[in-house]
Motif scaffolding. Structure first.
Motif, PDB file in Angstrom:
ATOM      1  N   ALA A  58       0.840  -1.200   0.000  1.00  0.00           N
ATOM      2  CA  ALA A  58       0.000   0.000   0.000  1.00  0.00           C
ATOM      3  C   ALA A  58       0.874   1.250   0.000  1.00  0.00           C
ATOM      4  N   ALA A  59       1.963   1.216   0.780  1.00  0.00           N
ATOM      5  CA  ALA A  59       2.871   2.364   0.832  1.00  0.00           C
ATOM      6  C   ALA A  59       3.623   2.525  -0.483  1.00  0.00           C
ATOM      7  N   LEU A  60       4.021   1.398  -1.079  1.00  0.00           N
ATOM      8  CA  LEU A  60       4.749   1.456  -2.360  1.00  0.00           C
ATOM      9  C   LEU A  60       3.941   2.179  -3.434  1.00  0.00           C
ATOM     10  N   GLU A  61       2.632   1.984  -3.378  1.00  0.00           N
ATOM     11  CA  GLU A  61       1.760   2.598  -4.381  1.00  0.00           C
ATOM     12  C   GLU A  61       1.867   4.110  -4.376  1.00  0.00           C
ATOM     13  N   ARG A  62       2.264   4.653  -3.212  1.00  0.00           N
ATOM     14  CA  ARG A  62       2.328   6.112  -3.099  1.00  0.00           C
ATOM     15  C   ARG A  62       3.742   6.655  -3.304  1.00  0.00           C
ATOM     16  N   VAL A  63       4.694   5.783  -3.586  1.00  0.00           N
ATOM     17  CA  VAL A  63       6.077   6.251  -3.773  1.00  0.00           C
ATOM     18  C   VAL A  63       6.222   6.928  -5.130  1.00  0.00           C
ATOM     19  N   GLY A  64       6.855   8.052  -5.139  1.00  0.00           N
ATOM     20  CA  GLY A  64       7.115   8.730  -6.403  1.00  0.00           C
ATOM     21  C   GLY A  64       8.158   9.793  -6.187  1.00  0.00           C
ATOM     22  N   PRO A  65       8.979  10.124  -7.196  1.00  0.00           N
ATOM     23  CA  PRO A  65       9.021   9.481  -8.508  1.00  0.00           C
ATOM     24  C   PRO A  65       9.595   8.066  -8.390  1.00  0.00           C
ATOM     25  N   PRO A  66       9.476   7.244  -9.428  1.00  0.00           N
ATOM     26  CA  PRO A  66       9.966   5.873  -9.361  1.00  0.00           C
ATOM     27  C   PRO A  66      11.447   5.828  -9.016  1.00  0.00           C
ATOM     28  N   PRO A  67      11.845   5.022  -8.029  1.00  0.00           N
ATOM     29  CA  PRO A  67      13.263   4.940  -7.653  1.00  0.00           C
ATOM     30  C   PRO A  67      14.087   4.266  -8.747  1.00  0.00           C
ATOM     31  N   LYS A  68      15.374   4.651  -8.786  1.00  0.00           N
ATOM     32  CA  LYS A  68      16.295   3.978  -9.719  1.00  0.00           C
ATOM     33  C   LYS A  68      17.000   2.827  -9.016  1.00  0.00           C
ATOM     34  N   ARG A  69      17.306   3.048  -7.727  1.00  0.00           N
ATOM     35  CA  ARG A  69      17.935   1.991  -6.917  1.00  0.00           C
ATOM     36  C   ARG A  69      17.153   1.871  -5.632  1.00  0.00           C
ATOM     37  N   ALA A  70      16.789   0.659  -5.258  1.00  0.00           N
ATOM     38  CA  ALA A  70      16.007   0.455  -4.038  1.00  0.00           C
ATOM     39  C   ALA A  70      16.684  -0.597  -3.174  1.00  0.00           C
TER      40      ALA A  70
END
Ligand SMILES: C[S@@+](CC[C@H](N)C(=O)[O-])C[C@H]1O[C@@H](n2cnc3c(N)ncnc32)[C@H](O)[C@@H]1O
Length: 197
Positions: A58-70
């Motif tokens: 659910a939290a991932l859905e709100r992450v932005g901008p898309p990460p390059k390295r996680a």
């Protein structure tokens, strides 16, 4: 008090202590590592019994901008790292964990219809919700080796082969000792490859 309750209490206590006083980790690291090394073989089972990753997702859905390295910390068997990788198609994802599974688990790119492994290289081959390529399964399994073909949703699984069909295909190739398992709705078939003549 059961072992599980004791373990859970120890984990909570360690968390409380280390959050307050990170230097205590040097004392608690060893027992925590022992606990998670022990839990590792059952970890995915424990996870899948609940919707374990729902809040992370659910939290991932709100992450932005898309990460390059996680980085997924305390990744365990990597469930959350795979969620991140699926959600962010461009991201390089690292899963880090204290428990060292690397010497036993590795991931490779391979097509199950044409595997890059020598004949008889595995004693156990498992497929979970995966299309079986019977000739290759037969080729890479060692004589006497075991094969598991499992479907999470039984006959309702999108990728599904009936037990009758599995038995016929495997029986033709000399597999035997068939055993069926049902976990409602899940199903699995266990079979043994013929031992060397
Ligand atoms: C409760 S499990 C969670 C595993 C996974 N994140 C999940 O939710 O399925 C905690 C994991 O963190 C790892 N771990 C604990 N302390 C750690 C540390 N200091 N550094 C890296 N990994 C750690 C353990 O080995 C274990 O695999």
């Amino acid at each position: 008090m059961s072992d599980t309750t004791l373990t859970q209490r120890f984990c909570r206590l360690t968390t409380d202590l280390v959050v307050r006083q990170p230097r205590l980790w040097s004392l608690l690291r060893r027992p925590m590592r022992v606990i998670f090394d022990r839990l590792a073989p059952q970890w995915d089972e424990l996870r899948s019994s609940t919707d374990a990753y729902a809040p992370y997702e659910a939290a991932l859905e709100r992450v932005g901008p898309p990460p390059k390295r996680a980085l997924d910390l305390g990744t365990g068997t990597g469930g959350a790292a795979f969620l991140v990788a699926r959600r962010f198609r461009e991201a390089e994802v690292v899963g880090a964990d204290l428990a060292d599974l690397r010497h036993r688990v590795r991931f490779e790119i391979a097509d199950a219809s044409k595997l890059p492994y020598a004949d008889a290289s595995f004693d156990l081959v498992g497929l979970s919700n995966m299309i079986p390529f019977f000739d290759e399964l037969d080729r890479v399994l060692a004589p006497g080796g075991s094969l598991i073909v499992a479907f999470s949703g039984g006959a309702g699984t999108p990728i599904y082969v009936s037990p009758e069909r599995l038995r016929a295909e495997l029986g033709r190739r000399g597999f035997s000792d068939f055993a069926d398992f049902s976990t409602d709705p899940g199903t699995a078939l266990l079979a043994r490859k013929r031992a060397q003549a």
